[in-house]
Design an enzyme around this catalytic site. Sequence first.
Site, short mmCIF file in Angstrom:
data_model
loop_
_atom_site.label_atom_id
_atom_site.label_comp_id
_atom_site.label_asym_id
_atom_site.label_seq_id
_atom_site.Cartn_x
_atom_site.Cartn_y
_atom_site.Cartn_z
N GLN A 31 0.78 -1.56 0.26
CA GLN A 31 0.16 0.05 -0.11
C GLN A 31 1.04 1.31 -0.58
O GLN A 31 0.23 2.72 -0.09
CB GLN A 31 -1.03 -0.30 0.93
N ARG A 104 15.86 -1.56 10.97
CA ARG A 104 15.43 -2.31 10.47
C ARG A 104 14.69 -1.72 9.10
O ARG A 104 14.55 -2.51 7.92
CB ARG A 104 13.48 -2.14 11.33
N TYR A 210 20.50 -3.33 21.72
CA TYR A 210 21.47 -3.87 21.02
C TYR A 210 21.86 -2.82 19.92
O TYR A 210 21.37 -1.42 19.45
CB TYR A 210 20.78 -5.58 21.08
C1 LIG Z 1 8.95 -3.40 20.05
C2 LIG Z 1 9.09 -5.00 18.94
C3 LIG Z 1 10.01 -5.43 18.73
C4 LIG Z 1 10.37 -6.55 18.03
N1 LIG Z 1 11.07 -7.43 17.93
C5 LIG Z 1 11.32 -8.04 17.21
C6 LIG Z 1 12.17 -8.74 17.01
O1 LIG Z 1 13.90 -8.36 17.60
N2 LIG Z 1 13.02 -9.57 15.03
C7 LIG Z 1 12.02 -10.43 15.21
O2 LIG Z 1 11.78 -11.67 14.69
N3 LIG Z 1 10.84 -10.06 15.38
C8 LIG Z 1 10.31 -8.29 16.61
N4 LIG Z 1 8.81 -7.73 16.60
C9 LIG Z 1 8.46 -8.71 15.28
C10 LIG Z 1 8.18 -7.86 13.99
O3 LIG Z 1 8.98 -6.22 14.07
C11 LIG Z 1 6.72 -8.80 13.59
O4 LIG Z 1 6.94 -9.46 13.46
C12 LIG Z 1 7.56 -7.98 12.04
O5 LIG Z 1 8.19 -7.10 11.29
C13 LIG Z 1 6.06 -8.74 10.84
O6 LIG Z 1 6.46 -8.22 9.43
P1 LIG Z 1 5.13 -8.77 8.80
O7 LIG Z 1 5.70 -8.35 7.19
O8 LIG Z 1 4.14 -9.87 9.15
O9 LIG Z 1 3.46 -7.23 8.69
P2 LIG Z 1 4.18 -6.13 8.62
O10 LIG Z 1 5.78 -5.81 8.91
O11 LIG Z 1 3.16 -5.42 9.63
O12 LIG Z 1 3.85 -5.65 6.88
C14 LIG Z 1 2.49 -5.25 6.58
C15 LIG Z 1 2.33 -4.94 5.40
O13 LIG Z 1 1.71 -4.76 4.87
C16 LIG Z 1 1.68 -3.39 3.76
N5 LIG Z 1 -0.56 -3.15 4.26
C17 LIG Z 1 -1.73 -3.42 5.41
N6 LIG Z 1 -2.41 -3.32 4.54
C18 LIG Z 1 -1.71 -3.13 2.93
C19 LIG Z 1 -2.97 -3.63 2.26
N7 LIG Z 1 -4.80 -3.95 2.38
N8 LIG Z 1 -2.47 -3.35 0.77
C20 LIG Z 1 -1.72 -4.04 0.54
N9 LIG Z 1 -0.75 -3.50 1.86
C21 LIG Z 1 -0.58 -3.69 2.60
C22 LIG Z 1 1.96 -2.62 5.25
O14 LIG Z 1 2.10 -1.20 4.59
C23 LIG Z 1 3.56 -3.94 5.60
O15 LIG Z 1 4.24 -2.92 4.91
C24 LIG Z 1 8.76 -7.24 17.44
C25 LIG Z 1 8.27 -6.05 17.25
C26 LIG Z 1 7.47 -5.04 18.43
C27 LIG Z 1 6.63 -4.42 18.34
#
Ligand SMILES: Cc1cc2nc3c(=O)[nH]c(=O)nc-3n(C[C@H](O)[C@H](O)[C@H](O)COP(=O)(O)OP(=O)(O)OC[C@H]3O[C@@H](n4cnc5c(N)ncnc54)[C@H](O)[C@@H]3O)c2cc1C
Length: 390
Positions: A31, A104, A210
Amino acid sequence: MKVIIIGGGIGGLAAALQLLKAGLDVHVYEQAPRITEIGAGIQISPNASRLLHRLGLKPAMDAVGVRPLAVHQRRWDDGRTLQRAPVGSEVETTFGAPYYHFHRADLATLLAEALPPERLHLGHKLVDLAQRGERVTAHFENGAHVEADLLVGADGIHSRVRTLVFGPEKPRFTGCVAWRGLVPAERIKHLGIEVASHNWMGPDGHVVHYWVAGGRMMNVVCVVEHGDWTQESWTDRGEVADVLARYEGWHATVRSLIGAFPETFVWALHDRAELPRWSDGRVTLLGDACHPMLPMMAQGAAQSIEDGAALASLLKAMPGAIAGALARYETVRKPRATKLQQASAANRKRFHLPDGPEQQKRDEAIAASGDRSIANIGWLYGHDAANVSQ
Ligand SMILES: Cc1cc2nc3c(=O)[nH]c(=O)nc-3n(C[C@H](O)[C@H](O)[C@H](O)COP(=O)(O)OP(=O)(O)OC[C@H]3O[C@@H](n4cnc5c(N)ncnc54)[C@H](O)[C@@H]3O)c2cc1C
């Protein structure tokens, strides 16, 4: 087989690269107008880094990642290290892949740059989807629509795909709020902090920090119990004075790190209960879309990378049997992701114990063996998610 992935986060991008390597015709629809990640760090453990190395990303990861030497479990007040578990060369030798700390944005950028540009479609927000026979059509806010054999929702904790397929259900507020800060290295040189991950545990809160960005910055996350906060944004500004007030009495190193924040952002941590099914027809989910978890195992992104590896292996091994591959995907992935959701929630309680008998028992157990010692962490770091039988 044509596959469309909704969401260009770490999970969606990593899955696209893995599916492409498996020989599938993959396109990612994101998006946002460009690939961005918030200014924070992320830990990538060997169970995920080995999968990214297989994609030829090792040089790019080594260029921007920091390889920590250890994980320290520490006391909030006197700073005592209860356990220093090695995650440097010992872990790489044992598990065949290193542990990394990234900014990130660095990780997202290297994943996006590895994808052929014609396969990444920015400015495409999914609003609807329709399944007809063995085809699925995605409809975007900009009026575009695309047909494919399989649609993968990698669109995060607020997944539109999940809502469209399984109905509306809001993420739940966990009762934890986090402040984050990125501290330039020169501001904290005098603290002499080891290239390691430090987890300070105390009453009703913990702090993790870290080095990231090749060691130029320290990523600091301060998590506290805060039942009445609900705002879930990664970009709401907080006040450094509020963080310092909340960490009154904590060790001088923790307070110096917080005091060195150039700015801080605050957000409420959410998760969801286990989803009964991940797939419906020609639509499936991965990453936070199906198993969001608290960050206390540092595994959310790692698990999304594992999801992509398993899905790619199964679709490659079972061409023409998408339904079977999706059923198997769920069978192999869901128990592990659910276990990590539960372990993360359990760690939240362990990390936030008030001083007393329970805390003493926890500290003795950590000091005696440690849940991060090489002997105890093989189930997590040694797992090869691409190695799935049909
Ligand atoms: C404080 C904190 C620390 C963390 N530390 C770690 C760590 O050290 N190691 C680790 O492995 N994990 C960590 N995590 C977890 C990690 O950040 C997430 O699990 C991970 O980023 C999820 O990735 P994702 O691609 O599933 O989702 P997201 O990163 O949420 O990506 C989703 C994507 O989909 C897009 N999107 C949403 N809706 C739509 C739509 N309708 N149409 C098109 N695009 C859309 C968004 O814009 C986004 O780019 C941490 C989380 C937090 C909160």
